[in-house]
Every structure is written in structure tokens, then in C-alpha cells.
Design a protein around this motif. Structure first.
Motif: not given
Ligand code: GDP
Length: 447
Positions: A124-128, A156-165, A424-425, A428-433
Motif C-alpha cells: 500500500a505504501q509502494a502504491e502511494a 489495516v494491520s491493526s485490524l488484521a491483528r484483531g482478527i488474529i486474536d 493481508d492482500s 501485500g503479504k501474499f501477493s501474486a507476481d
């Protein structure tokens, strides 16, 4: 780490003549290249006055060399910036000298791609980075900076962490027989899910606005001939663009203009009068009008205030694609002295105005911002892309589905997993080439 031996180089400044021009080089070990072009290795991160040397030791140019040894650099590799005089030929010579010394031409966005692959920034930063360069309004710049600094990714990461919990909590419950699951655990799961849903809705609202800030809104002006579409476009833009004439059917081609409405870029298209016709040229224009609808966000349907909503106008309203926001403009209020006003009808907003005197025009501007969801700008909007909005929407759908699946813990857990993957997408944690290829190909060369 990929392609360690590969050194890339590009002119990083815009093409054409300028005060200075920059050639940028990145690779795992730039010492041999620097020895060839500078004669020595400049001190890291210190602007060093240097002569840039050709193969026969003659001078190509002289300027400033800046050396950032990896990993503390933009790409995470060794980076060298050669700041010389900003002429296309001299910069070309400098670039060719780098290629002679083992570099190859960088592809569009390749520096930023390396920064992403070397964990210097997330996707997301790279796109920015690209969005900041492309930003067309000050508001878009500020939002892009927010995404670039990682604020969007952090949320986004903090939301993802909430889901992990929550996933951990639910998966622990899966190990116990139904009757042993505590009532309190259930309550906890449901309340955690509710706060995740609230968080994703908040983020989605900001990302939606950010996506509109980035790409703007496409507005199509439609209506019967002679109702004043061209005049309305002219008064919105403030210049005589479209041909205004009292003979019906003169706007044969689409005329488009871009305006900045409080930082939102509006592309306004005046279509040819939508009516059945025997005139071949005119009917071509009409066909194009319907095509414009396919890509639009908003349709502004113009009619004459004296006749109100005619049968034909209702027909156009009904025929336009359902996803379009609809605004009906009742134009020419000056003729019978009708007051300017705005209102809300079933399925569309109403604006009464005069394109000629511009009375009531502000009502249309407000309505355009309102239907785009931009009338109240969320604080700290992030410049986002369609891709981010869809991922957040999909995550929201999965979380809502999880709520419905609560009595079936396996399915509940599966929906949480899906929501997690979507988030995660974004970073870009798991992004297709292919996705990476598509994103970086749109960058300019040298970025
Ligand atoms: P289009 O065919 O829908 O694009 O209509 P035009 O913009 O060419 O306008 C048709 C005619 O209506 C022209 O003579 C305009 O000057 C006139 N017209 C447009 N808007 C207004 C308005 O608000 N008030 C008055 N009095 N005349 C208008």
C-alpha cells in the motif's frame, strides 16, 4: 532477496531540460561502478562534488554524487544518485556510462518494487509513491502522504491483528465440546466481532473517499436537446467550451472538461442530446452518449424547469445503469422566475437552477459532492485504490457472514480466515507476481 547481481539505472528526473537532472542507480554492490564513473567511492550520505567520467577518463559532466550504502537506502540496496546538469543529451550520456559499467535500464517502478521486495515498505505504501506523484489536487497529495507514511497500512494491520486474536479465541473453542464453551467466551467473541466490524466500516469509509480523491468522479450530463446541457457545462467550468446554440441537436460529439471541486476532480462529459433521430452524424453521437454511461459515476439529467420531469426524462432515468448516482437538474428557472432550490426525490436528487444566470449552481456542486459521499470529508483520509476498497469490502462481507455463522464455529472460523487474507492482500503479504507486475508497470521509470 532477488537478483542480487542485477544493477539498475534510470534518469529519475522528468524528461526535458531542467536546472539539474538525476541519474539513479541501485544494486547490491555499487563500488566497481562508482570507481569507474567517479574514480572513487564517495562518503555515504554526504553530498560530494564530483566529476562524472567517461570510459576514456574524459569528463561527461560534473555535479553532486550521493551514495546510500544498503540496507539503509530507499531500495534496501546500494543506491547512487548522480545529480548533473538537466539536459537530455548529457543525462543520456551519463546513463549510458552506467550501463557500460554493468547496470541495465530500470523498468517502470523497479526502484520502488525493490523497496517493497526488500521490506522497506509494504504494498500500500509502494502504491502511494505512485499516487503521490500522480496526485491532481492538494487534498490528494495530503492523503497520499498519509498512505505513504504507513498510517493506512498500520490501521489495516491493526485490524488484521484483531482478527488474529479472534481466530485464536474461536479455534480454542473448536477444541472443546459445545457444552463446555463458556457463556462468557461467546459474549467475548461476539463483542470482539462487533468492534472489528465497526473498525472495518470506518476504514472503508476513508478508503472510499480516498479512492475518489485519487481517480476523481466521472459525471455525465444527459437530457433532451436544447434543455441547456452545454450551457450548464460552461457555467460549471466557467469558460465557453461546448457550443451553445438554440437549434436542437448541435452538441454532436461528447465534450469533456475536468474541474476541481473542493479537491475532488470531476470529469464532466456533455453528451449529445439523447433522442431518437434520423440524422446519421447525430445518432453516432447519441450512441457514444450511452457508452459514456458505462464508465460514469454520476448522471446529471437536465430538463427544462417549465416542463418538469417529462416522459422522455423519466425514460432516460430508468434506462441509465442502476449503479449510477442520479441528479436531476431543472434548468432555466430564470425564465419564469422560479426560486433556486434543492431536494430529494425517490432515487434521485433534485436541483433547480439557471445555467444562464448561474443562480442555484452551488446547489448542484453540493449535490455532486453529496452523491459521491464527499460532502463531509472524513478526517485523515488515505489515498486508496479500487483494489483496497474491494479488499476491505470483501473483508467486511466475510465478517458479516461470520456473524451469521456464529452457531457453527468451523464456518465462523473460515469466514474470519477469509477476512484476514483480504486484509493481508492490501499490504501485500501474499501477493501474486501478476498483481505486483500490474501495479509497478504503471509507475514512471526511475521511481
Ligand atoms: P443543450 O442542447 O442541452 O446542450 O442546450 P444548450 O446549452 O445548447 O442550450 C439551448 C438553449 O437554451 C440556448 O439558447 C441557451 O442559451 C438556452 N439556455 C440554456 N440554459 C438556460 C437558462 O438557464 N436560462 C435561459 N433563459 N436560457 C438557457
Amino acid at each position: 532477496m532477488k537478483a542480487a547481481a542485477d544493477i539498475i539505472a534510470a534518469v529519475a528526473t522528468a524528461p526535458g531540460r531542467g536546472g539539474i537532472g538525476v541519474v539513479r542507480v541501485s544494486g547490491y554492490d555499487l563500488r566497481p561502478l562508482m570507481a569507474g564513473i567517479l574514480g572513487s567511492k564517495p562518503k555515504p550520505r554526504i553530498a560530494t562534488r564530483s566529476v562524472f567520467l567517461a570510459a576514456d577518463a574524459s569528463q561527461i559532466d560534473n555535479g553532486i554524487a550521493l551514495y546510500f550504502p544498503g540496507p539503509a537506502s530507499f531500495t534496501g540496496e546500494d543506491v547512487l544518485e548522480l545529480q548533473g546538469h538537466g539536459g537530455p543529451v548529457v543525462l543520456g550520456m551519463l546513463l549510458r556510462r552506467c550501463l557500460q559499467l554493468g547496470a541495465r535500464l530500470a523498468e517502470p517502478g523497479e526502484f520502488t518494487r525493490r523497496a517493497f521486495l526488500n521490506d522497506k515498505m509494504d504494498l500500500a505504501q509502494a502504491e502511494a509513491v505512485a499516487d503521490l506523484i500522480e496526485a491532481a489536487s492538494e487534498r490528494a497529495v495530503r492523503s497520499a502522504q498519509r498512505s505513504l507514511s504507513g498510517e493506512f497500512s498500520a490501521q489495516v494491520s491493526s485490524l488484521a491483528r484483531g482478527i488474529i486474536d479472534l481466530r485464536m479465541l474461536v479455534e480454542a473453542m473448536l477444541d472443546f465440546p459445545e457444552e463446555e464453551i463458556d457463556f462468557l467466551d461467546r459474549e467475548r467473541v461476539l463483542s470482539q466481532l462487533a468492534s472489528l466490524l465497526a473498525a472495518v466500516a470506518g476504514l472503508l469509509a476513508k478508503a472510499r473517499q480516498g479512492s475518489i480523491l485519487r481517480k476523481g468522479l466521472k459525471v455525465v450530463l444527459a437530457g433532451l436537446p436544447n434543455v441547456g446541457k452545454s450551457s450548464l457545462l460552461n457555467s460549471l467550468v466557467g469558460a465557453d467550451l461546448a457550443i451553445v446554440s438554440p437549434i436542437p441537436g448541435t452538441t454532436r460529439d461528447s465534450v469533456r472538461e475536468t474541474i476541481d471541486l473542493e479537491g475532488v476532480r470531476l470529469e464532466i462529459v456533455d453528451t449529445a442530446g439523447l433522442r431518437e433521430t434520423n440524422d446519421v452524424v447525430e445518432s453516432l453521437g447519441i450512441e457514444r452518449s450511452w457508452r459514456e454511461f458505462g464508465e460514469a459515476d454520476v448522471i446529471v439529467l437536465v430538463c427544462d424547469a417549465r416542463s418538469g420531469l417529462t416522459k422522455e426524462t423519466r425514460q432516460i432515468l430508468a434506462q441509465a445503469p442502476p449503479r449510477l448516482a442520479r441528479i436531476v437538474v431543472f434548468n432555466k428557472i430564470d425564465i419564469e422566475g422560479i426560486a433556486a432550490s434543492t431536494g430529494q426525490a425517490d432515487g434521485f436528487s433534485e436541483v433547480w437552477l439557471s445555467a444562464k444566470t448561474t443562480e442555484g449552481l452551488q446547489g448542484l456542486r453540493d449535490a455532486l459532492l453529496r452523491v459521491a459521499g464527499m460532502e463531509v470529508l472524513e478526517e485523515d483520509v488515505f489515498l486508496a485504490r479500487e483494489r483496497h476498497v474491494s479488499a476491505l469490502l470483501a473483508a467486511q462481507t466475510s465478517l458479516q457472514a461470520a456473524e451469521g455463522e456464529f452457531p457453527r464455529p468451523e464456518l465462523f472460523a473460515e469466514e474470519l480466515r477469509r477476512a484476514h487474507t483480504q486484509l493481508d492482500s492490501i499490504i501485500g503479504k501474499f501477493s501474486a507476481d501478476e498483481l505486483l507486475g500490474e501495479i509497478f508497470a504503471r509507475f514512471c521509470i526511475g521511481k
